[in-house]
Write an enzyme that holds these catalytic residues in place. Structure first.
Site, PDB file in Angstrom:
ATOM      1  N   ASN A 155       0.682  -1.284   0.117  1.00  0.00           N
ATOM      2  CA  ASN A 155       0.067   0.090   0.037  1.00  0.00           C
ATOM      3  C   ASN A 155       0.883   1.112  -0.012  1.00  0.00           C
ATOM      4  O   ASN A 155       1.834   1.310   0.513  1.00  0.00           O
ATOM      5  CB  ASN A 155      -1.048  -0.049   1.323  1.00  0.00           C
ATOM      6  CG  ASN A 155      -0.368   0.777   2.396  1.00  0.00           C
ATOM      7  OD1 ASN A 155      -0.378   1.907   2.605  1.00  0.00           O
ATOM      8  ND2 ASN A 155       0.245  -0.140   3.238  1.00  0.00           N
ATOM      9  N   CYS A 202       6.232   5.369   8.826  1.00  0.00           N
ATOM     10  CA  CYS A 202       5.565   5.239   7.568  1.00  0.00           C
ATOM     11  C   CYS A 202       6.327   5.128   6.437  1.00  0.00           C
ATOM     12  O   CYS A 202       7.030   6.252   6.228  1.00  0.00           O
ATOM     13  CB  CYS A 202       4.389   6.284   7.378  1.00  0.00           C
ATOM     14  SG  CYS A 202       3.554   5.839   5.938  1.00  0.00           S
ATOM     15  N   LYS A 255       5.879   3.725  17.299  1.00  0.00           N
ATOM     16  CA  LYS A 255       5.914   2.479  16.427  1.00  0.00           C
ATOM     17  C   LYS A 255       6.825   2.479  15.362  1.00  0.00           C
ATOM     18  O   LYS A 255       7.250   3.331  14.869  1.00  0.00           O
ATOM     19  CB  LYS A 255       4.444   2.632  15.475  1.00  0.00           C
ATOM     20  CG  LYS A 255       4.201   1.496  14.659  1.00  0.00           C
ATOM     21  CD  LYS A 255       3.074   1.744  14.091  1.00  0.00           C
ATOM     22  CE  LYS A 255       2.618   0.430  13.050  1.00  0.00           C
ATOM     23  NZ  LYS A 255       1.295   0.649  12.608  1.00  0.00           N
ATOM     24  N   ASN A 274       5.830  -1.655  11.547  1.00  0.00           N
ATOM     25  CA  ASN A 274       5.166  -1.101  10.274  1.00  0.00           C
ATOM     26  C   ASN A 274       5.435  -1.950   9.297  1.00  0.00           C
ATOM     27  O   ASN A 274       6.060  -3.344   9.072  1.00  0.00           O
ATOM     28  CB  ASN A 274       5.433   0.296  10.311  1.00  0.00           C
ATOM     29  CG  ASN A 274       4.438   1.155   9.529  1.00  0.00           C
ATOM     30  OD1 ASN A 274       3.780   0.918   8.644  1.00  0.00           O
ATOM     31  ND2 ASN A 274       4.181   2.162  10.124  1.00  0.00           N
ATOM     32  N   THR A 275       5.014  -1.511   7.930  1.00  0.00           N
ATOM     33  CA  THR A 275       5.237  -2.133   6.685  1.00  0.00           C
ATOM     34  C   THR A 275       6.737  -2.357   6.228  1.00  0.00           C
ATOM     35  O   THR A 275       7.573  -1.388   6.508  1.00  0.00           O
ATOM     36  CB  THR A 275       4.271  -1.819   5.677  1.00  0.00           C
ATOM     37  OG1 THR A 275       4.697  -0.426   5.411  1.00  0.00           O
ATOM     38  CG2 THR A 275       2.760  -1.725   5.839  1.00  0.00           C
ATOM     39  N   GLY A 326       0.674  -7.956   5.788  1.00  0.00           N
ATOM     40  CA  GLY A 326      -0.099  -9.257   5.769  1.00  0.00           C
ATOM     41  C   GLY A 326       0.585 -10.632   6.302  1.00  0.00           C
ATOM     42  O   GLY A 326       1.744 -10.178   6.421  1.00  0.00           O
ATOM     43  N   GLY A 337       2.129  -7.610  12.552  1.00  0.00           N
ATOM     44  CA  GLY A 337       2.953  -8.100  11.329  1.00  0.00           C
ATOM     45  C   GLY A 337       2.270  -9.361  10.889  1.00  0.00           C
ATOM     46  O   GLY A 337       2.617 -10.476  11.259  1.00  0.00           O
ATOM     47  N   GLY A 338       1.275  -9.166  10.013  1.00  0.00           N
ATOM     48  CA  GLY A 338       0.509 -10.542   9.626  1.00  0.00           C
ATOM     49  C   GLY A 338      -0.333 -11.348  10.370  1.00  0.00           C
ATOM     50  O   GLY A 338      -0.604 -12.399   9.809  1.00  0.00           O
ATOM     51  N   GLY A 353      -3.737  -6.057  11.656  1.00  0.00           N
ATOM     52  CA  GLY A 353      -3.987  -4.984  10.760  1.00  0.00           C
ATOM     53  C   GLY A 353      -4.804  -5.573   9.330  1.00  0.00           C
ATOM     54  O   GLY A 353      -6.189  -5.642   9.272  1.00  0.00           O
TER      55      GLY A 353
HETATM   56  C1  LIG Z   1      -3.834   0.004   4.046  1.00  0.00           C
HETATM   57  C2  LIG Z   1      -3.001   0.364   5.060  1.00  0.00           C
HETATM   58  C3  LIG Z   1      -2.711   1.740   5.706  1.00  0.00           C
HETATM   59  C4  LIG Z   1      -2.133   1.986   6.681  1.00  0.00           C
HETATM   60  N1  LIG Z   1      -1.903   2.779   7.384  1.00  0.00           N
HETATM   61  C5  LIG Z   1      -1.154   3.227   8.566  1.00  0.00           C
HETATM   62  C6  LIG Z   1      -1.150   4.210   9.339  1.00  0.00           C
HETATM   63  O1  LIG Z   1      -1.998   5.318   8.930  1.00  0.00           O
HETATM   64  N2  LIG Z   1      -0.559   4.563  10.156  1.00  0.00           N
HETATM   65  C7  LIG Z   1       0.423   3.469  10.713  1.00  0.00           C
HETATM   66  O2  LIG Z   1       1.101   3.640  11.837  1.00  0.00           O
HETATM   67  N3  LIG Z   1       0.337   2.262   9.958  1.00  0.00           N
HETATM   68  C8  LIG Z   1      -0.261   2.099   9.121  1.00  0.00           C
HETATM   69  N4  LIG Z   1      -0.402   0.718   8.264  1.00  0.00           N
HETATM   70  C9  LIG Z   1       0.496  -0.256   8.972  1.00  0.00           C
HETATM   71  C10 LIG Z   1      -0.331  -1.311   9.717  1.00  0.00           C
HETATM   72  O3  LIG Z   1      -0.909  -0.495  10.987  1.00  0.00           O
HETATM   73  C11 LIG Z   1       0.568  -2.334  10.367  1.00  0.00           C
HETATM   74  O4  LIG Z   1       1.725  -1.776  11.020  1.00  0.00           O
HETATM   75  C12 LIG Z   1       1.125  -3.142   9.153  1.00  0.00           C
HETATM   76  O5  LIG Z   1       0.072  -3.270   8.089  1.00  0.00           O
HETATM   77  C13 LIG Z   1       1.525  -4.495   9.521  1.00  0.00           C
HETATM   78  O6  LIG Z   1       0.635  -5.284  10.148  1.00  0.00           O
HETATM   79  P1  LIG Z   1      -0.508  -6.135   9.172  1.00  0.00           P
HETATM   80  O7  LIG Z   1       0.428  -7.392   8.592  1.00  0.00           O
HETATM   81  O8  LIG Z   1      -0.958  -7.092  10.392  1.00  0.00           O
HETATM   82  O9  LIG Z   1      -1.355  -5.460   8.361  1.00  0.00           O
HETATM   83  C14 LIG Z   1      -1.384   0.547   7.400  1.00  0.00           C
HETATM   84  C15 LIG Z   1      -1.381  -0.362   6.853  1.00  0.00           C
HETATM   85  C16 LIG Z   1      -2.286  -0.752   5.790  1.00  0.00           C
HETATM   86  C17 LIG Z   1      -2.161  -2.045   5.000  1.00  0.00           C
END
Ligand SMILES: Cc1cc2nc3c(=O)[nH]c(=O)nc-3n(C[C@H](O)[C@H](O)[C@H](O)COP(=O)(O)O)c2cc1C
Ligand SMILES: Cc1cc2nc3c(=O)[nH]c(=O)nc-3n(C[C@H](O)[C@H](O)[C@H](O)COP(=O)(O)OP(=O)(O)OC[C@H]3O[C@@H](n4cnc5c(N)ncnc54)[C@H](O)[C@@H]3O)c2cc1C
Ligand SMILES: Cc1cc2nc3c(=O)[nH]c(=O)nc-3n(C[C@H](O)[C@H](O)[C@H](O)COP(=O)(O)OP(=O)(O)OC[C@H]3O[C@@H](n4cnc5c(N)ncnc54)[C@H](O)[C@@H]3O)c2cc1C
Ligand SMILES: Cc1cc2nc3c(=O)[nH]c(=O)nc-3n(C[C@H](O)[C@H](O)[C@H](O)COP(=O)(O)O)c2cc1C
Ligand code: FES
Ligand code: FES
Lengths: 311, 298, 311, 298
Positions: free
Chosen positions: C69, C130, C165, C192-193, C217, C243-244, C265
């Protein structure tokens, strides 16, 4: 006829598809399933000076779209390879890369010397990026200085083409790439596996005997592709891209991002004829697009209308 | 296929006889189609596959790797023992699988008509010479599956004295009993909940049997075992005590199934391989899954 | 009854499952599908001082077991959030974390101040990680020094509990963690990603308008878990793992590795009731294992018979 | 269901009438089962789902998100327009999908009996008032799918003057023609290969029609369009030239479908939102998929 030939730091390949180290054994294991002559190249399992037992089981664990491994570079040793495997490999018309690793610079140097004396090896892939051994391996690959030093010493020891294999655990992978280029590497391959982990919640114990292991497979492809794109912009020697490639389209993504060739690893487990299917797919793609030489594709990423993150 | 399938349980015909004459076929990757996939015991499914199996010779103890679907989740193929059999409808491969996790759960949801890639035959199967006089079969849980094929082979090679020891959690999980009894082979059952036969572990039942029978420590009597690792370890030590040769079929997580990933390693006793370091581990998929119990570092 | 309550740096949660920022909107969007009162906490979409447009489309791309994303932190701005969203969120019995980001330290400080004046916020999650904005964002999270400085300044500006974070792009994420702990962070969340990339081979153009984007994911879970395990050993403040995570078993892996709580997430997209199912699964697991307090699970990783890579 | 399915193509009955009376139901995540999944035109499949649809009111233009299987590959749900209909066998939801990539390919392999999670109804559908006198429907490719439902609604609300303009690569990909003709609605066809109707783009056909007919620039005539983006842009500009209001249904990659991920953003004309920055982008899944063509930054 489309031309799929590429040249990786002095090594001509009939096509840019190479089987990755540790996922293709010593090559011969696949001969019942696949004509090895069809491949652009084969990187054999990582070799050390002496035979190496590897890590205790369990050594692998499946994850979503990927797998963790902590094989620990079990191998028969460079001498057994030269005596038992190489003669058979010479019967095939395919570039043989020997993947080497050591615990000390001295070990790397001695394996390189040993292999330089033999026939039938196209080049060396120097594994400075294995997460699964305590001493050596990845430790050399994480910092530009160490990586450069190691490259310099091996460069002195052999005239064989050198492909240095980088780890994504490097704090700045492009820096490492630039440094090894400066020290005489002929090409660079990336990525090796990402350090990961899995836990059995029923026993609260790690699912690998070594606690952590290397993540590979389609799951890592987006990160690997980004790193290959970054590195390809920074160095002028050929870059060989790998990490999660499991279709001809994946392979093309890496080449468009700047890779001169690709390696296929974990996907060989999912589908033992994957390399052949990727080669076939690339040829069909080139025909359909009326591209007569694959070199026109390399680094052809079209960024018009794109910018790295708006503000 | 529903109805017809009872017939598919019938003992192997010429197939298994051929097996011992014809050299086992070399592995290939084939497209197969599910023609049957139903629960035959609690959490235990039978899947029948159709495909190009006419020249597919698989030895008992050997296995196949099944790709579960066309995506990358689950990513790795799963290993299963497989039997080939023929009916008027053609040549089929059948597997029996226990739903223990993600992949087997997904398999249990698959419908007839779905296509699966199949790699095999793989690994080293059970071995026996025609001079064999007595075979002691020890199975725990799904361990009976690869041994079932072996039993047919033994019968066909005219081995008279076959003793089957099968253990399971509960009576409902004891497979193929009627089938074995139909062949007049003595079956000694053990269940952990006592719902059938001996109330306890099959290895204990096996030990008692050995105590009461004298077998000459020669190659005319052989133990064949498959099941959970602790059960195999116990069976192995019993066979050592009674100086009986013993073949065990091991399991391990696998990625490639053809000896290249080195992921399926099991610890081997060093001396058995003149102490060469790289031989400290054996590959279940290549040197195994059937090992001489003496080779294994239990 | 099993006790699932945890305390994250001064913030009591009825259970350790928190919806992750950017994947749960401002929370309210999920109320038709899920009783928000069941959740341990909600982290709202990242807020900036002023409304923020975000990046041009295309902004997302699916990958194997994950997604890329480059939303670019589009948000309604802190004032609109306080006026329009917060009053409605106050009706729920769930800890509200506000995820904040800025392009300069000054911006971070001002948002923190602004939010400190309001009722109904349990704490701040400071996004220094981010990958999708040019200035600010990740740049603060990559180096310990920058991250520490930012934490120190925000710490001075607010008495709200601070969760920092972290980004997996940090050259040494544990160093960053130690530093922000030293500067007064109450807790740490990671990851974070991961910066990744995807290319459309038919057009040779990147599939995201920003070329690269953040990978999330199930695909990243093994790497995220390893990082959480490493960081949890280095700091003494609570670590929130993510994370996932896409099942209660995933959540338990992170807690066994040392996380005091988890965030969910991308899995909210796959299954909008995922958070509830994870909470339910955790409770059933604890019952089955006769564990009456989830705290007994945290950091309970059993390493007997394991060693980090043999030699 | 094979045979019976011809009947499933029949015009909506009470269902669609209800739609305009009853408020649209709020979204929920339901378990559904595939009862039909076959190719009805080249690379175009029809899938019929059974589930708890009795109170599932979906407006034409609204959509659903389907989870493809229970694994994580493919990871994200896929958005599709859906129609509800009733037969003697019960209430069903039907979708028509074009196989364009990975997910739809996997869908095309799915067998009746398979279960799919379905989130919906989602988004904003087409709007029209009963004072509407003429409706100009412009569809490209699969764009006809959401418009088909609209057409039934228009007919039921007694709107007499309906003109349908449909374009496709080739005649074989023109869907629902007999259906529309059975309803005596004029259908103007365009194919890029000239295999049926006008040889060219549907937007050109539409332009010619507008040239030859005078419509008053009021809200009594409305254009409704769905199809590839360039075709929508052209349709929009034509409607502007002729000062006709125009509703377009847009597509975009989606992750959540409920407005939280902000992944489906499309650029909006600023002024339409008094230039608030955060309104520079609209969410196809929430503010859309149906937008007033004037709102969009083409
Ligand atoms: C579409 C999308 C938007 C996100 N927006 C933010 C955000 O605004 N601030 C933030 O700290 N992390 C943001 N993230 C990161 C998620 O909070 C999370 O750290 C990351 O996706 C890893 O976790 P997951 O694999 O469970 O998604 C975003 C992730 C996705 C997929
Ligand atoms: C040579 C061989 C033959 C086999 N034959 C049969 C058979 O005929 N019938 C049958 O039901 N099972 C058989 N198995 C075991 C079967 O392969 C596993 O049960 C299956 O792979 C589990 O997959 P899963 O995704 O459901 O489990 P996972 O979700 O992957 O794991 C669940 C549990 O299964 C265990 N497991 C996972 N992979 C393996 C594996 N490769 N071997 C052993 N345990 C594993 C894990 O340790 C875990 O405890 C055989 C295994 C081998 C190596
Ligand atoms: C509100 C809405 C309603 C839709 N209704 C229908 C319908 O009724 N019938 C139908 O056939 N299709 C419909 N679509 C498009 C459909 O969702 C996509 O074709 C599908 O998601 C592609 O998935 P894939 O995995 O096969 O393609 P991918 O492999 O993901 O991509 C292949 C191609 O499809 C395009 N694509 C991927 N996702 C989308 C998406 N969400 N929207 C548009 N294009 C996409 C990609 O850009 C790429 O060109 C609709 C889309 C939206 C947003
Ligand atoms: C089981 C296994 C063994 C491996 N062994 C080696 C090795 O010996 N030397 C090496 O340089 N890389 C080794 N690798 C890393 C792969 O060559 C490759 O860099 C990595 O797996 C990423 O590519 P992939 O996603 O296509 O597998 C191994 C990978 C796997 C999965
Ligand atoms: S499974 Fe790969 S070596 Fe055995
Ligand atoms: S798809 Fe997530 S906001 Fe529209």
């Amino acid at each position: 006829m489309v031309n799929t030939a590429v040249n990786i730091g002095g090594i001509p390949l009939k096509n840019p598809v190479i089987a990755a180290s540790g996922t293709f054994g010593y090559g011969l294991e696949f001969s019942p399933l696949l004509d090895l002559n069809e491949l652009g190249g084969i990187v054999v399992k990582g070799l050390s000076l002496n035979p190496y037992p590897g890590n205790p089981p369990p050594r692998i664990m499946e994850t979503t779209g990927g797998m963790l491994n902590s094989i620990g570079l079990q191998n028969i040793g460079v001498d057994a390879f030269i005596k038992e495997k190489l003669p058979l490999l010479r019967n095939y018309d395919v570039a043989i890369f020997v993947n080497i690793f050591g615990h000390t610079i001295e070990e790397y140097v001695r394996i390189a010397r040993r292999l330089s004396e033999t026939e039938g090896i196209a080049g060396l892939e120097v594994n400075i990026s294995c997460p699964n051994i305590k001493k050596g391996g990845m430790s050399f690959g994480k910092e530009p200085k160490q990586a450069g030093l190691l490259t310099k010493r091996i460069r002195k020891a052999t005239s064989l083409p050198l492909m240095i294999k980088l780890t994504p655990q490097a704090s700045d992978i492009a820096d490492v790439a630039k440094r090894v280029e400066g020290e005489g590497a002929d090409s660079i391959s990336l990525v090796n596996t990402f350090l990961g982990m899995a836990i059995d919640v029923d026993t609260a114990a790690p699912l690998l005997s070594t606690i952590t292991g290397g993540l590979s497979g389609p799951a890592i492809k987006p990160i690997a592709l980004r790193m290959v794109w970054e590195v390809a912009q920074k160095v002028s020697i050929p870059v060989v891209g790998l990490g999660g490639i499991a279709s001809y389209r994946d392979a093309l993504e890496f080449m468009i991002a700047g890779a001169q060739a690709v390696q296929v690893g974990t996907a060989n487990f999912i589908n033992p004829t994957m390399c052949r299917e990727i080669i076939h797919g690339i040829k069909e793609y080139l025909k359909a697009k009326h591209i007569d030489d694959i070199k026109q594709l390399i680094g052809s990423l079209n960024l018009s209308g794109h910018e790295t993150t708006s503000d | 296929m529903g109805k017809k399938d009872a017939s598919l349980f019938m003992p192997f015909t010429t197939t298994t006889l051929k097996k011992k004459k014809i050299a086992e076929s070399s592995m290939k990757d084939s497209k197969t189609k599910i023609v049957f996939n139903q629960e035959v015991a609690p959490a235990c499914f039978r899947m029948v596959l159709s495909g190009p199996f006419d020249n597919f010779i698989i030895k008992s103890g050997q296995f196949i790797m099944l790709r579960l679907g066309m995506g990358y989740d689950p990513l790795l193929r799963r290993p299963f023992a497989a039997h080939r059999f023929k009916t008027t409808e053609g040549t089929f491969l059948e597997i029996f699988y226990h739903v223990v996790g993600y992949g087997t759960h997904i398999m249990s949801q698959m419908l007839p008509g779905a296509e699966l890639a199949l790699l095999g035959p793989l690994g080293k199967g059970f071995e026996f010479s025609d001079t064999l006089s007595a075979a002691l079969i020890v199975a725990g849980g799904m361990g009976i599956v690869p041994l079932r094929g072996l039993i047919y082979s033994l019968v066909e090679s005219g081995i008279k004295n076959i003793q089957i020891f099968v253990g399971a959690k509960s009576a409902s999980q004891l497979l193929f009993l009627t089938e074995f009894r139909r062949m007049d082979i003595p079956v000694h059952c053990a269940t952990e909940d006592g719902s059938s036969g001996y109330n306890g572990l099959v290895t204990e039942l096996f030990r008692r049997f050995l105590d009461n029978h004298a077998f000459k420590a020669d190659n005319h009597t052989m133990c064949f075992a498959c099941g959970p690792r602790p059960m195999l370890a116990k069976t192995a030590s019993l066979s050592f005590n009674y100086q009986l040769p013993c073949q065990v079929s091991l399991e391990s997580r696998m990625a490639c199934g053809i000896g290249v990933c080195l992921g399926c390693a099991v610890k081997l006793k060093r001396q058995t391989h003149h102490d060469q370091d790289q031989k400290k581990y054996g590959r279940v998929c290549l040197e195994g899954p059937v090992f001489d119990a003496k080779e294994i570092e239990w």
